[in-house]
Design a protein around this motif. Sequence first.
Motif, PDB file in Angstrom:
ATOM      1  N   LYS A   7      28.461  45.704  42.290  1.00  0.00           N
ATOM      2  CA  LYS A   7      29.217  45.063  43.043  1.00  0.00           C
ATOM      3  C   LYS A   7      28.977  43.343  41.811  1.00  0.00           C
ATOM      4  CE  LYS A   7      30.418  45.550  47.620  1.00  0.00           C
ATOM      5  NZ  LYS A   7      30.540  45.235  49.048  1.00  0.00           N
ATOM      6  N   ALA A   8      27.849  43.379  41.178  1.00  0.00           N
ATOM      7  CA  ALA A   8      27.673  42.083  40.391  1.00  0.00           C
ATOM      8  C   ALA A   8      27.902  42.127  38.995  1.00  0.00           C
ATOM      9  CB  ALA A   8      25.992  41.878  41.031  1.00  0.00           C
ATOM     10  N   ASP A   9      27.658  43.486  38.604  1.00  0.00           N
ATOM     11  CA  ASP A   9      28.188  44.464  37.395  1.00  0.00           C
ATOM     12  C   ASP A   9      29.766  43.756  37.004  1.00  0.00           C
ATOM     13  OD1 ASP A   9      25.469  44.804  36.438  1.00  0.00           O
ATOM     14  OD2 ASP A   9      25.846  47.415  37.230  1.00  0.00           O
ATOM     15  N   ASP A  10      30.306  44.505  38.748  1.00  0.00           N
ATOM     16  CA  ASP A  10      31.931  43.610  38.604  1.00  0.00           C
ATOM     17  C   ASP A  10      31.739  42.430  38.962  1.00  0.00           C
ATOM     18  OD1 ASP A  10      32.239  47.329  38.344  1.00  0.00           O
ATOM     19  OD2 ASP A  10      32.526  46.167  40.694  1.00  0.00           O
ATOM     20  N   VAL A  11      31.676  42.279  38.902  1.00  0.00           N
ATOM     21  CA  VAL A  11      31.873  40.676  38.662  1.00  0.00           C
ATOM     22  C   VAL A  11      31.520  40.268  37.296  1.00  0.00           C
ATOM     23  CG1 VAL A  11      30.468  37.932  39.458  1.00  0.00           C
ATOM     24  CG2 VAL A  11      31.366  40.215  41.413  1.00  0.00           C
ATOM     25  N   MET A  12      30.351  40.384  36.449  1.00  0.00           N
ATOM     26  CA  MET A  12      29.634  40.220  35.529  1.00  0.00           C
ATOM     27  C   MET A  12      30.725  40.956  34.151  1.00  0.00           C
ATOM     28  SD  MET A  12      27.542  38.161  35.121  1.00  0.00           S
ATOM     29  CE  MET A  12      26.988  37.957  33.262  1.00  0.00           C
ATOM     30  N   ALA A  13      31.352  41.580  34.607  1.00  0.00           N
ATOM     31  CA  ALA A  13      32.398  42.280  33.487  1.00  0.00           C
ATOM     32  C   ALA A  13      34.350  41.437  34.041  1.00  0.00           C
ATOM     33  CB  ALA A  13      32.929  43.484  33.910  1.00  0.00           C
ATOM     34  N   LEU A  14      34.583  40.690  35.223  1.00  0.00           N
ATOM     35  CA  LEU A  14      35.561  39.972  34.943  1.00  0.00           C
ATOM     36  C   LEU A  14      35.014  38.506  34.234  1.00  0.00           C
ATOM     37  CD1 LEU A  14      38.164  39.963  36.780  1.00  0.00           C
ATOM     38  CD2 LEU A  14      36.998  38.352  39.054  1.00  0.00           C
ATOM     39  N   HIS A  15      33.771  38.525  35.050  1.00  0.00           N
ATOM     40  CA  HIS A  15      33.400  36.734  34.034  1.00  0.00           C
ATOM     41  C   HIS A  15      33.437  36.936  32.326  1.00  0.00           C
ATOM     42  CE1 HIS A  15      30.258  34.258  32.551  1.00  0.00           C
ATOM     43  NE2 HIS A  15      30.675  33.110  33.129  1.00  0.00           N
ATOM     44  N   GLN A  16      32.953  38.403  31.676  1.00  0.00           N
ATOM     45  CA  GLN A  16      33.238  38.160  30.622  1.00  0.00           C
ATOM     46  C   GLN A  16      34.849  37.972  29.836  1.00  0.00           C
ATOM     47  OE1 GLN A  16      30.923  38.108  28.601  1.00  0.00           O
ATOM     48  NE2 GLN A  16      31.607  38.217  27.018  1.00  0.00           N
ATOM     49  N   GLU A  38      34.590  29.575  37.766  1.00  0.00           N
ATOM     50  CA  GLU A  38      35.103  29.256  38.784  1.00  0.00           C
ATOM     51  C   GLU A  38      36.608  30.094  38.591  1.00  0.00           C
ATOM     52  OE1 GLU A  38      37.289  26.535  41.267  1.00  0.00           O
ATOM     53  OE2 GLU A  38      35.015  26.481  40.493  1.00  0.00           O
ATOM     54  N   ALA A  39      36.927  30.406  37.429  1.00  0.00           N
ATOM     55  CA  ALA A  39      38.178  31.232  37.485  1.00  0.00           C
ATOM     56  C   ALA A  39      36.789  32.897  37.799  1.00  0.00           C
ATOM     57  CB  ALA A  39      38.307  31.365  35.317  1.00  0.00           C
ATOM     58  N   THR A  40      36.117  33.233  37.402  1.00  0.00           N
ATOM     59  CA  THR A  40      35.792  34.471  38.173  1.00  0.00           C
ATOM     60  C   THR A  40      35.768  34.200  39.303  1.00  0.00           C
ATOM     61  OG1 THR A  40      34.729  34.559  36.361  1.00  0.00           O
ATOM     62  CG2 THR A  40      33.438  35.947  38.325  1.00  0.00           C
ATOM     63  N   PRO A  44      28.481  39.012  45.813  1.00  0.00           N
ATOM     64  CA  PRO A  44      28.190  40.002  44.271  1.00  0.00           C
ATOM     65  C   PRO A  44      28.320  38.800  43.759  1.00  0.00           C
ATOM     66  CG  PRO A  44      29.159  40.559  45.905  1.00  0.00           C
ATOM     67  CD  PRO A  44      29.280  39.824  46.744  1.00  0.00           C
ATOM     68  N   LEU A  45      28.826  37.857  43.892  1.00  0.00           N
ATOM     69  CA  LEU A  45      29.087  36.249  42.826  1.00  0.00           C
ATOM     70  C   LEU A  45      28.127  35.597  42.340  1.00  0.00           C
ATOM     71  CD1 LEU A  45      31.578  34.806  41.374  1.00  0.00           C
ATOM     72  CD2 LEU A  45      31.802  33.256  43.326  1.00  0.00           C
ATOM     73  N   ARG A  46      27.324  35.530  43.256  1.00  0.00           N
ATOM     74  CA  ARG A  46      26.279  34.492  43.591  1.00  0.00           C
ATOM     75  C   ARG A  46      24.396  35.950  43.369  1.00  0.00           C
ATOM     76  NH1 ARG A  46      25.248  30.864  49.083  1.00  0.00           N
ATOM     77  NH2 ARG A  46      22.835  31.300  48.060  1.00  0.00           N
ATOM     78  N   VAL A  47      24.944  37.042  42.910  1.00  0.00           N
ATOM     79  CA  VAL A  47      23.923  37.882  42.469  1.00  0.00           C
ATOM     80  C   VAL A  47      24.182  37.700  41.143  1.00  0.00           C
ATOM     81  CG1 VAL A  47      23.236  39.890  41.931  1.00  0.00           C
ATOM     82  CG2 VAL A  47      23.229  39.286  44.100  1.00  0.00           C
TER      83      VAL A  47
END
Length: 433
Positions: free
Chosen positions: A161-170, A177-179, A351-354
């Motif tokens: 789940k954290a990987d998905d957040v990182m992909a979104l962040h990228q 904030e947008a993530t 997931p966001l915090r991780v």
Amino acid sequence: MREDFLHYVWQHQYFDKADLRTAAGEEIQVLKPGHRNADAGPDFLNARLRLGEVEWNGAVEIHLRASDWARHQHQTDPKYDQVILHVVGQHDADVARTNGSLIPALALQSRLAPELLARYQALVDAPAAAPLPCAPLLNLVPEITRTMMAERALLERVERKADDVMALHQHLGQDWEATAYHALMAAFGFQKNSEPLARLAKALPLSVLRRHRHDQRQLEALLFGQAGFLVENEETTTDEYIRDLRQEYEFLRHKYSLVATALAVHEWNYLRLRPANFPPVRLGQLAGLLHARPALFDALLTAHSVAALAEFFQAPAPAYWRAHFRPGRPGKVPGLGKSSIDLLITNVVVPLRVAYARYVGQPSLVESSVALLSELPAEHNQYTDVYEALGFAHRTASDSQGLLALHKNYCAPRRCLHCSIGSRLVQQPRVAR
């Protein structure tokens, strides 16, 4: 027998090594089997072997049949030129590198212990309807093995789940904030409407919302207008609130050129949803949250307990959406419930915090974020109930997430040899509790 069994046998060297020779008769000594390759290319990397009098360092490729080498087109792929040994179940063909040089082969089928293969087949051949392939044998596995496997599955689930957040962040230009905004929008769909809410986040950029977060009327106009809920119909003809938002939205959508990105009413799902879960209700709750909590990411990052996060999510929805299930249709609407808040903490906050902790290199934040799951109650569904009935610990959301990951990533796809429980059963048929 599946190829993953040969991977397992090679990794743990569970085969008869007496007079070990290649298919061509050359003596083999395995000094180091190598480590599993999770990326494209040979199955095991950094292996070390002695073939005859020469020591080799390189890769090992594994197939059920040697002829699979050509079927997979490895003979034309330079990545496989580093292979120093072709480990196969049956040697039915010689194989070569791209330069034509032959690769030594080791056939394992005759070197496998029949009881080892039988225990493996008992797991993978379990009926598809069986809840767990190993269910009849679980009493042979120590409780600590089961507990540690569930914990491992939990951490893998959080990492994915954290990987998905990182992909979104990228994708969002590394804007946290947008993530947080995009992740929260999708999660408020609670599965049934996650996809349209994710598209709404794209259709209504945070850069636009930021300019109107302190004006609740304009914020609601943007959200409900872009969602397609401000159309005029027989239910909204005399509704002054909807008419007022529609007028505001008409101005804002032209100002920001939002017309082409708006969703349509038919894109939202209502089937088998209770009115409290209707998309306009959830969107109203989001509107209240975005208005009351202008710094989403900072608030989610700095909250130190489940209680603090629950308070964050309890921002009241606009008055109209506390009294309407959909535009023009009145009814008393409950606020965001505790179970919904628990799901948001599980699926967004942790997931966001991780992901952020990994990004800035703060291992302690990873630990404290995952620990939040232990403060939440266990989730009960058709999958977790099966594991609980079989004796797996199931007291908190931490347990639930581990059991769900165990089901999805190991038990359902029959990846028994990748699971500590299945591996233990294959190795030892009689294990004391």
